[in-house]
Design a protein around this motif. Structure first.
Motif, PDB file in Angstrom:
ATOM      1  N   UNK B 224       0.806  -1.225   0.000  1.00  0.00           N
ATOM      2  CA  UNK B 224       0.000   0.000   0.000  1.00  0.00           C
ATOM      3  C   UNK B 224       0.845   1.284   0.000  1.00  0.00           C
ATOM      4  N   UNK B 226       2.815   1.577  -2.405  1.00  0.00           N
ATOM      5  CA  UNK B 226       2.924   1.673  -3.858  1.00  0.00           C
ATOM      6  C   UNK B 226       1.579   1.478  -4.543  1.00  0.00           C
ATOM      7  N   UNK B 227       0.503   1.812  -3.864  1.00  0.00           N
ATOM      8  CA  UNK B 227      -0.783   1.623  -4.514  1.00  0.00           C
ATOM      9  C   UNK B 227      -1.958   1.924  -3.612  1.00  0.00           C
ATOM     10  N   UNK B 228      -3.156   1.821  -4.165  1.00  0.00           N
ATOM     11  CA  UNK B 228      -4.386   2.127  -3.450  1.00  0.00           C
ATOM     12  C   UNK B 228      -5.470   1.115  -3.827  1.00  0.00           C
ATOM     13  N   UNK B 243       2.915   3.026  -8.293  1.00  0.00           N
ATOM     14  CA  UNK B 243       1.598   3.599  -7.967  1.00  0.00           C
ATOM     15  C   UNK B 243       0.509   2.785  -8.678  1.00  0.00           C
ATOM     16  N   UNK B 245      -3.105   1.165  -8.835  1.00  0.00           N
ATOM     17  CA  UNK B 245      -4.417   1.466  -8.271  1.00  0.00           C
ATOM     18  C   UNK B 245      -5.436   0.444  -8.731  1.00  0.00           C
TER      19      UNK B 245
END
Lengths: 497, 497
Positions: B224, B226-228, B243, B245
């Motif tokens: 998380x 490096x991302x959502x 990043x 998603x």
């Protein structure tokens, strides 16, 4: 119409790239996980370079020359003037200067983040002198390119943020403040000492603060079909027509700061939403300047939210979200929200002391850019003015003195005056709308901001950049920026209540 | 190195603009208020046009010709090949065809949204015939430009989504499925009838589902930082290195669909995060194809999440988030998650029946594009195949038949096979990793996916687009896509459990 239309097309394309930068910037502050920073920085730089290339493309000079010969309507002439303004601002600097500034600004502001904490003025100075030197070159180049439009190099930087305001007009206005405000601050603080202290300390959950924020935003006319409220470490407002995004931050020890921040940004967003739709995407359809923008946010935050009738209206709403406050009456809320206190830090200052922080910075940075002061002399000048204007001793305390703001370390000279011009314009506009509408306070006391929004919409928002700041203020209020309205506002709120 | 380096620079710039499109697209689906739609559409179109101009700039042809004469490393040659592939795909179509397709696709897909609800095949056909006609022209133009690389026009469209797979290879693979799957479906459903029905109906709050999703994502290696994870009306996965998603959607009547969706998108994101860092931003550093991408998401969703050892591991986690399920045992969860049922709708199909939906579409669209079938003949062909493959009667029911998917109305012919190629590849890869690692099930039973991720990272993710799909599968599993592994997987999971 060929050349004018070519310019319109070019600026429309530019605006679409700016759309991308706007929302990538929002995402970066609000949504992006840490791992995205590197590729985001590269994408933003690429977009900025593309926009710069489009804005300084060789054919634009010819198009402007040709368009100035065309028969254009008055609106089109204004549109041409604003396109030309943006073009000149982007193209008048030699590219090696822009590059050197970008490097010096990165270096200085990056190092400043540590130097500030360490109170390291000497370390800071070693980077800062180069940045000042480059900013002086920038100011000189902008002044030369403007063909006599600016009296001093500093005026050319001022124009980037407060178009239409000059050091002559600002100097006069700030002299007015200097003559009255320091003594007024003493009187206000003296008077406040005699009233009972209001203690609102407690626990204010983020979820309740957010609900209150949204409710107040709706009350102020924010349309959530055309915008969002989110959280970021520094509150800001951005977006485009139809998609206005504001942010705030919550501290669970109190609810007032977040509420004031939200209302402030709602003022900015309201201006943007009210800009002339027919000119959307072109420079003349944009907000006039930072000093007008700040007048709208401060009018919402200071004139409206902190007015006694409005606080009275809000009291039951606040109590509904924070049941522990049900014994606090509206006078007590109002006292807590309008507490005045001298302090070192500009961003923590209340509306009464804030302008003196700005006058001080204006006096220093204008001399600095015009070559009448050197960077080495800043701490002494700071200490002296801080003593004279606010009665505080900052000698040797650079951290809470001249190292406190990011503006200078990043090379943004000429920005500071817009904060206080905004505050003065807000007071002046609020006074004018009261003259125009006798029953305004009655509306505000019922939580009805429709007449206020209509007045601002008609006089300010819908004008875009068709008028200069001075013309805007004159047409709306009958005169250019006059500090007397602000002084009267302070007297009336803090001494006559 | 001049020409090769110029190409690298150009594709790097392109990638930075693609970054902007990626996150504006994400924002549009996840964050944007309705009022933002118009200016977002304009900004996206501008960015796409800029990217198209950059990708088809006249100098690129010369650079490719020159670079092909340069002495390049094997990696650089692969990089050049993939840049050339993207350039050819973008530049081989006449711009009036692209424009006509864009219009026809908008018109057809826009009208389809209403026509589908009204079961209006005739209305749809009137727009669709033109779209088919233009897609045939596109396929022909792509085939001609590829200089003998494709056996049929349809192969040229297939290549856009499943590079390396051809109608010859797919035909053979799908024939394998047709020979076994319809009878297998009968047997599986017959067997399921004899086991007790599991009723998990209840109320599953979004907040608890989201917590469970995040916990499972972390377990599967999603970082998380490096991302959502967010919500959108159709789940998807997007982003860039660092990043990533993903989105999901929650229905409070059940938790299984959202969980399976989240795990599916986590598979996509894991592939993207594992691509070769040294080639980030260049075509050869991108994911190979849709059929490989779908193999990763389906491997996570079907092979891993639905495996009995993993469901056993997840059971207490699920019960912690939904305490009402504390009496349900892991066999019952597993039965609920692996329920097989014949149905009209592809997107609602389970893994056993899904491939027959794809075989049917593949057989129709390949004939259509190759001119061996006309659009008018689709409903009859659909009804016949639906009867043969799934025993269902769809005569006259266009809504739940040939009008159900958005792919054809938007002109995306050649996309469908990648779903089932992905499912077959997933089964084959999972079998291969079991051969390579005897203790894999023991790890999965402990919730430890590290060896699975390492194997996929080494064999698939880190290869980017250096290998063709066939080479990837052969190096990882010893053979090209072979439907037997999928059939074995279905037998083992549904008939031998």
């Amino acid at each position: 119409m060929r050349a004018y239309q070519s310019l319109v097309d070019q600026f429309t394309r530019l605006n679409r790239l700016a759309h991308a930068s706007t929302f990538l910037g929002w995402d970066q502050e609000v949504m992006m996980p840490p791992g995205g920073a590197e590729s985001r920085a590269q994408a933003m730089a690429e977009l900025h370079q593309l926009q710069h290339e489009m804005l300084t493309a060789p054919q634009l000079g010819d198009w402007f020359a040709e368009a100035q010969q065309q028969t254009l309507s008055a609106d089109e002439q204004a549109s041409l003037r604003e396109m030309h303004r943006q073009w000149l601002q982007a193209s008048c600097l030699p590219s090696d200067l822009v590059q050197a500034q970008s490097l010096a600004s990165s270096r200085c502001s990056h190092a400043w983040r540590e130097q500030r904490g360490k109170n390291d003025w000497q370390g800071f100075l070693s980077n800062f002198k180069e940045l000042v030197n480059l900013s002086r070159q920038e100011a000189k180049a902008r002044m030369d390119a403007a063909d006599g439009a600016f009296d001093t190099p500093y005026d050319a930087l001022l124009d980037l943020y407060s178009s239409g305001d000059t050091s002559t007009s600002i100097g006069k206005v700030f002299d007015g403040l200097k003559a009255e405000l320091p003594e007024l601050i003493n009187t206000v603080i003296e008077r406040q000492r005699r009233r009972p202290h209001v203690d609102l300390s407690g626990h204010y959950p983020v979820a309740s603060q957010e609900q209150l924020s949204r409710e107040v935003m709706k009350l102020l006319g924010f349309d959530f079909n055309n915008g969002r409220l989110d959280i970021s470490s520094h509150p800001f407002s951005t977006g485009v027509r139809g998609d206005h995004r504001i942010t705030t931050r919550y501290n669970e020890d109190g609810f007032i700061d977040a509420l004031m921040g939200t209302v402030h940004e709602t003022g900015h967003a309201s201006y943007e939403a009210g800009l002339p739709e027919a000119w959307n995407g072109l420079p003349v359809g944009e907000a006039r300047s930072m000093s007008i923008h700040e007048s709208q946010s401060l009018l919402f935050e200071k004139q409206l939210l902190l007015s006694q009738p409005f606080v009275r209206y809000l009291t039951p709403m606040i109590q509904r979200h924070f049941p522990a406050l049900k014994e606090v009456d509206n006078d007590e809320f109002w006292h807590a929200m309008t507490h005045v206190q001298r302090g070192f830090i500009r961003v923590d200052a209340d509306e009464v002391t804030y302008p003196m922080h700005i006058v001080l910075r204006y006096e220093i940075e204008s001399k600095l850019i015009n070559g009448e002061m050197e960077a080495e002399d800043i701490p002494d000048a700071w200490a002296e003015k801080m003593h004279d204007y606010l009665g505080l001793d900052t000698r040797g305390n650079y951290k809470d003195g001249c190292l406190q703001d990011i503006h200078w370390p990043s090379g943004a000279f000429g920005y500071f005056p817009s904060y206080t011009l905004g505050a003065l314009n807000a007071a002046q506009l609020f006074a004018a709308m009261h003259r125009d509408m006798e029953d305004l306070d009655a509306h505000l006391g019922r939580g009805d901001v429709t007449p206020l929004r209509q007045w601002l919409g008609e006089k300010i928002w819908s004008k875009g950049s068709f008028l200069s700041s001075e013309e805007l203020m004159t047409q709306a209020t009958g005169e250019t920026t006059n500090p007397e309205y602000f002084i009267r506002h302070i007297r009336s709120r803090y001494l006559e209540g």
